[in-house]
Scaffold this active site. Sequence first.
Site, PDB file in Angstrom:
ATOM      1  N   CYS A 184       2.886  -6.128   4.505  1.00  0.00           N
ATOM      2  CA  CYS A 184       2.997  -7.574   4.350  1.00  0.00           C
ATOM      3  C   CYS A 184       3.460  -8.216   5.673  1.00  0.00           C
ATOM      4  O   CYS A 184       2.676  -8.319   6.605  1.00  0.00           O
ATOM      5  CB  CYS A 184       3.907  -7.919   3.174  1.00  0.00           C
ATOM      6  SG  CYS A 184       3.726  -9.622   2.601  1.00  0.00           S
ATOM      7  N   HIS A 224       1.396  -4.700  -1.109  1.00  0.00           N
ATOM      8  CA  HIS A 224       2.592  -3.853  -1.214  1.00  0.00           C
ATOM      9  C   HIS A 224       2.257  -2.569  -1.965  1.00  0.00           C
ATOM     10  O   HIS A 224       2.408  -2.491  -3.189  1.00  0.00           O
ATOM     11  CB  HIS A 224       3.707  -4.605  -1.950  1.00  0.00           C
ATOM     12  CG  HIS A 224       4.310  -5.734  -1.186  1.00  0.00           C
ATOM     13  ND1 HIS A 224       5.457  -5.599  -0.437  1.00  0.00           N
ATOM     14  CD2 HIS A 224       3.908  -7.016  -1.025  1.00  0.00           C
ATOM     15  CE1 HIS A 224       5.743  -6.761   0.137  1.00  0.00           C
ATOM     16  NE2 HIS A 224       4.820  -7.638  -0.205  1.00  0.00           N
ATOM     17  N   GLU A 241       3.811   0.086  -2.250  1.00  0.00           N
ATOM     18  CA  GLU A 241       4.982   0.762  -2.837  1.00  0.00           C
ATOM     19  C   GLU A 241       5.129   0.495  -4.327  1.00  0.00           C
ATOM     20  O   GLU A 241       5.710   1.304  -5.065  1.00  0.00           O
ATOM     21  CB  GLU A 241       6.262   0.365  -2.100  1.00  0.00           C
ATOM     22  CG  GLU A 241       6.708  -1.081  -2.257  1.00  0.00           C
ATOM     23  CD  GLU A 241       6.162  -2.038  -1.220  1.00  0.00           C
ATOM     24  OE1 GLU A 241       6.792  -3.083  -0.973  1.00  0.00           O
ATOM     25  OE2 GLU A 241       5.088  -1.748  -0.649  1.00  0.00           O
TER      26      GLU A 241
END
Length: 561
Positions: free
Chosen positions: A398, A525, A527
Amino acid sequence: MKYVLISGGVVSGLGKGVTASSIGVVLKACGLRVTSIKIDPYLNIDAGTMSPFEHGEVFVLDDGGEVDLDLGNYERFLDVTLTKDNNITTGKIYQSVLEKERRGDYLGKTVQVVPHITDAIKDWVQSVAAIPVDGQEGPADVCVIELGGTVGDIESMPFIEALRQLSFSVGPDNFCLIHVSLIPVLGVVGEQKTKPTQHSVRELRALGLTPHLLACRSAEPLLQNTKDKLSQFCHVPVENILNIHDVPNIWHIPLLLRNQNAHHSILQQLNLLEKATSPALQQWTKMAETYDNITDSVRIAMVGKYVGLTDSYLSVIKALLHACVALSLRPSIDWIAASDLEDDSAKSTPQAYATAWETLKRANCVLVPGGFGDRGVKGMMLAAKYARENNVPYLGICLGMQISVIEFARSVLGLERANSVEFDAQTPNPVVIFMPEGSRTHMGSTMRLGSRRTLLQTPDCITSKLYGNSAYVDERHRHRYEVNPDVIRTLEEAGLKFVGKDETGNRMEILELPSHPYYVGVQFHPEFKSRPARPSALFLGLILAATGKLEAYVSRRQNGS
């Protein structure tokens, strides 16, 4: 529907979320379908506008919900896909009730906390509990509800009253209350103290709820006489007093609960013993024990703004852990405050400056995670530049991707004032711009949020190979700035390749530097979708590159082995 409610007493931050997730894992291992709800008693509508220093990271769901980080634990532990409605806040409840009042739905009645707020809470819980989150048809067997905060807080009173009413309406066979409490040991006395838990349970019972099980947090395992005392004064059978003592890693907690027959007590309370099987936790056991026995590690430099509070990057830490364990490595994360790398820091705090650069140069790879605001941006650019020029594996997420674009434009294209309009509204070279559809006046839920499709432009790029030669990826987003489409051609001619774009082709999603061993930036993202048994492809790529194993891994994947 069967409900398991997790409440907390004595102090906040006891790990109710991990306890609730672990109970879900054990019940799922017994063959039951599990869903979960997190109740946050704060007045915010959601977690989206809160500072990471205030509340840890903001976890983003597929549907764009910005929620409490505990929902990340539920998704990772239970391998489910939750919705924004699985996170209930006081703000959401009051907003829904006030909207009804404005429409005239209450037919002129005086709108009150009881029954209108409490009814809204009950209705919300029961409707959300029925939504399948595991990809199967029909509602789950058990809904695990975590009540945030501590029993006795003024702000959680309406929720406790609503849950008391719910327990009464669904009946004793369909409701199990587990109270998480602290058993401290005073240094001078060295004795496990039960009085705080006694007071906490007394408060809970005064509010109309009686715990069926106690989950006691402690540094060391509970002594038998401590359990006996808790049982006597809290009116909970000794076999229902669970001890969650400190363990080497949180993957041990479901095993800890299973070893204490927590599942049997819960299933007995919920009248599910005949339906459930013995908990099958072989894979979970292997995962926990594997991590305990790993000796080799990899050094990861995490360069960010919020390094003082690691919960700000919880999902990133978990994604690194998942990737490392898959490669039989232990993550050794070196936290670097981005501002410590800046030239100004060399004058004001020379020791911190020297330490930060020494740490960065010692790392096997560099990761710059997401964030907002201009503090530390120069330091992040310096970290990206160091990784680019020295062939150190780099992953920018990001803001970390946008940073790498700005740095490349300044260093390679010679555009000294290239910047993001977030940091310099008057920049003559805006390489990162505000999204056309974004709102400049409202902060909450105005970003580009949730799961969006990214089309990979070439099967030749490293990202495509890591994602199994897929033509597209679906990952979660949370941003309001993007790379300026007008500068893409210039950047690509200089060597920076944008290998992933959105479905319009105008929004840049993934960048790579083909001349570099691993230099990847992503607007999304990754994750948030990493799981213990299924690590994120890009985090796996970062660790493979950091250990010199990326090429061999990719060629094995290409050959189908």
